[in-house]
Scaffold this active site. Structure first.
Site, mmCIF file in Angstrom:
data_model
loop_
_atom_site.group_PDB
_atom_site.id
_atom_site.type_symbol
_atom_site.label_atom_id
_atom_site.label_comp_id
_atom_site.label_asym_id
_atom_site.label_seq_id
_atom_site.Cartn_x
_atom_site.Cartn_y
_atom_site.Cartn_z
ATOM 1 N N LYS A 1 -35.564 58.726 9.648
ATOM 2 C CA LYS A 1 -36.481 58.103 10.605
ATOM 3 C C LYS A 1 -36.726 58.908 11.865
ATOM 4 O O LYS A 1 -35.799 59.386 12.510
ATOM 5 C CB LYS A 1 -35.919 56.740 11.023
ATOM 6 C CG LYS A 1 -35.948 55.719 9.910
ATOM 7 C CD LYS A 1 -35.424 54.404 10.415
ATOM 8 C CE LYS A 1 -35.657 53.308 9.387
ATOM 9 N NZ LYS A 1 -35.071 52.044 9.852
ATOM 10 N N ARG B 1 -11.080 64.742 9.205
ATOM 11 C CA ARG B 1 -10.827 64.474 10.625
ATOM 12 C C ARG B 1 -9.343 64.636 10.982
ATOM 13 O O ARG B 1 -9.016 65.026 12.104
ATOM 14 C CB ARG B 1 -11.304 63.066 10.997
ATOM 15 C CG ARG B 1 -12.799 62.995 11.176
ATOM 16 C CD ARG B 1 -13.261 61.602 11.563
ATOM 17 N NE ARG B 1 -14.679 61.614 11.903
ATOM 18 C CZ ARG B 1 -15.375 60.524 12.198
ATOM 19 N NH1 ARG B 1 -14.790 59.334 12.207
ATOM 20 N NH2 ARG B 1 -16.655 60.618 12.505
ATOM 21 N N GLY C 1 -22.445 60.143 15.354
ATOM 22 C CA GLY C 1 -23.143 59.708 16.565
ATOM 23 C C GLY C 1 -22.847 60.611 17.751
ATOM 24 O O GLY C 1 -23.739 60.900 18.563
#
Ligand code: 3PG
Ligand code: MG
Length: 399
Positions: free
Chosen positions: A199, A37, A379
Site C-alpha cells: 500500500k 533476533r 516498524g
C-alpha cells in the site's frame, strides 16, 4: 549521528545490568521458530556477562494484555541460553518480590531473563511508577532492542526518563544506528531506494522522506499499481488504492521538480488469481487486461532495476517487488536481491535492507549474509527511514 554513551566505557563488573532486548520472536508449538533476533543480541549479553556484569534481560513477547502462559518468555530464555552458550535463569515476573529474589541470587556473570513485560498493562502505557519498579532492579541500563525502539513503552523509554540509570546502546542497537547514519547522514552517492509492499497509504511518509534523500526511487509491489494507474495504465484485477491515485501523481510531480528519478515497472507477470504456480504470463504494463492480476515485475523491469543498482553506490531497500510468498511470483525480488548481493560482495554497493516482509524475501533469496546490513526492525526500520528519531533511541542520546 547524535552522541551516545559507549558500552566500552561501562563499568559492568559486579553491577546489575538491565538489558532490554527484543525477544519478540516467532514461536511454533511452544518453541522458538526463528532465532535471528536472539542471535543479534547474543554478543551484547555474552560481553556483559563475560565482564562480570549480572545480566538481567527485559523483553516483551507478542501482545498480551495480562499474564498468559502462551506468551511466557520461559521457552525463549532457554533458546537464549542455547545461543549464548551460558545458563540463563528465569523469573516469573519482571517486577516485585519474584524478580527481586531472583536477582538477589545472582553471582557476577550470571544471566537472568525476566517474564514478559507486557504481562503488566502499565508497560505499554509507559507508566512511570511501573518504570521506577523496573529501574530499581538495576544499576545500569543497556538497550539492544532496536526493533522495539519505535514503541514508547516503560521498559525502553520511561525506565530511562524516570530513573538515574546510565543508559547505553548495546552492540546490536549501535550497529543499527550506524547503518542508518551511513545510509542517510553521510551516504556515498548516488543513493537508490527500493520501496515495495502492498500500500501507498502506509508508506506516504516514507516516500516523502526518501524523495529528499535519494537520487532514484524504485517502486515495486502492489503499491506500484497505484502509480501505474496514475500514469494512465489499466491494472485489471490487481490490488491498488483508487483514492491514492492523485497522491501518486503528486509524488511523481514532486520527484520531477526535485530532479529525482522514479522507476516504475515497465512489464509485469500476471495471472488470473494469486496462488502457488498459478498459470502466468508476462505483459508490458500497457497490455494488462481486465482479468489480469499483476503479481510480480517482469524481466525487462528486473533488468532495468539491476542496471540502476549497478550505477548506485548506496541502496536502501524496504518492501518486496511481488507476491513473494507464492512461487514463482518471488522471482523478481530474488533476482534483484541476488544482484544487490553480488554488487555488495564486489565492493561496488553498500546495501541496507529491513522490514518483516523484506527480510523474509531476502531469506528466501538466501542473500541476507551478503548485504551490508539487514535490520532486525520492522516498524522501527520503517519509521527510521521516514526520518523519525525513535522514542527508544531518543532516551539514549547524551545531550
Ligand atoms: C516488533 O516485532 O515489531 C517489535 O517487537 C514490536 O512489537 P509490537 O509490534 O507488538 O509492538
Ligand atoms: Mg510486530
Amino acid at each position: 549521528m547524535p552522541s551516545f554513551r559507549r558500552l566500552d566505557d561501562a563499568a559492568v563488573k559486579g553491577k546489575r545490568v538491565l538489558v532490554r532486548v527484543d525477544l519478540n520472536v516467532p514461536m511454533a508449538n511452544g518453541k522458538v521458530a526463528d532465532s535471528t533476533r536472539i542471535a543479534e543480541v547474543a554478543p551484547t549479553i555474552a560481553e556483559i556477562a563475560g565482564k562480570g556484569g549480572k545480566v538481567i534481560l527485559l523483553s516483551h513477547l507478542n501482545r498480551p494484555k495480562k499474564p498468559d502462559p502462551k506468551d511466557s518468555l520461559r521457552p525463549v530464555a532457554a533458546e537464549v541460553a542455547r545461543i549464548v552458550k551460558r545458563p540463563v535463569a528465569f523469573a516469573e515476573d519482571c517486577v516485585g518480590p519474584v524478580a527481586q529474589a531472583a536477582i538477589a541470587k545472582m553471582a557476577d556473570g550470571d544471566i537472568l531473563c525476566l517474564e514478559n513485560t507486557r504481562f503488566h498493562p502499565e508497560e505499554e502505557k509507559n507508566d512511570k511508577e511501573f518504570a521506577k519498579k523496573l529501574a530499581a532492579l538495576g544499576d545500569i541500563f543497556v538497550d539492544d532492542a532496536f526493533s522495539a525502539a519505535h514503541r514508547e513503552h516503560a521498559s525502553n523509554t520511561a525506565i530511562v526518563t524516570v530513573s538515574k540509570l546510565p543508559a547505553y546502546p548495546g552492540r546490536a542497537m549501535t550497529a543499527e544506528l550506524k547503518a542508518l547514519a551511513r545510509a542517510f547522514e553521510h551516504p556515498e552517492h548516488p543513493v537508490t531506494a527500493i520501496v515495495g509492499g502492498a500500500k501507498v497509504s502506509t508508506k506516504l511518509d516514507l516516500l516523502g522522506h526518501l524523495l529528499a534523500k535519494v537520487e532514484t526511487l524504485i517502486i515495486g509491489g502492489a503499491m506500484a499499481n497505484t502509480f501505474l494507474m496514475a500514469q494512465g495504465h489499466a491494472v485489471g484485477k490487481s490490488l491498488y488504492e483508487s483514492d491514492l491515485v492523485p497522491t501518486a501523481r503528486d509524488i511523481m510531480a514532486k520527484a520531477k521538480s526535485l530532479h529525482r528519478e522514479i522507476v516504475l515497472p515497465v512489464d509485469a507477470v500476471v495471472a488470473a488469481k494469486l496462488s502457488d504456480h498459478a498459470p502466468s504470463r508476462v505483459l508490458a504494463v500497457g497490455e494488462v487486461g481486465e482479468a489480469d492480476m499483476i503479481l510480480d515485475i517482469g524481466p525487462r523491469t528486473v533488468e532495468h532495476v539491476i542496471s540502476v543498482l549497478a550505477r548506485s553506490k548506496t541502496l536502501v531497500w524496504n518492501g518486496p517487488f511481488g507476491a513473494f510468498e507464492h512461487e514463482p511470483f518471488d522471482n523478481g525480488t530474488i533476482e534483484v536481491a541476488e544482484a544487490a548481493a553480488e554488487l555488495t560482495t564486489a565492493g561496488k554497493l553498500i546495501s541496507f535492507a529491513g522490514g518483516g516482509d523484506t527480510v523474509a524475501a531476502l531469506n528466501i533469496a538466501g542473500v541476507t549474509d551478503r548485504l551490508t546490513h539487514v535490520s532486525t526492525g520492522g516498524g522501527a526500520f520503517l519509521e527510521s527511514l521516514e526520518g523519525k528519531t525513535l522514542p527508544g533511541v531518543r532516551v539514549l542520546i547524551v545531550p
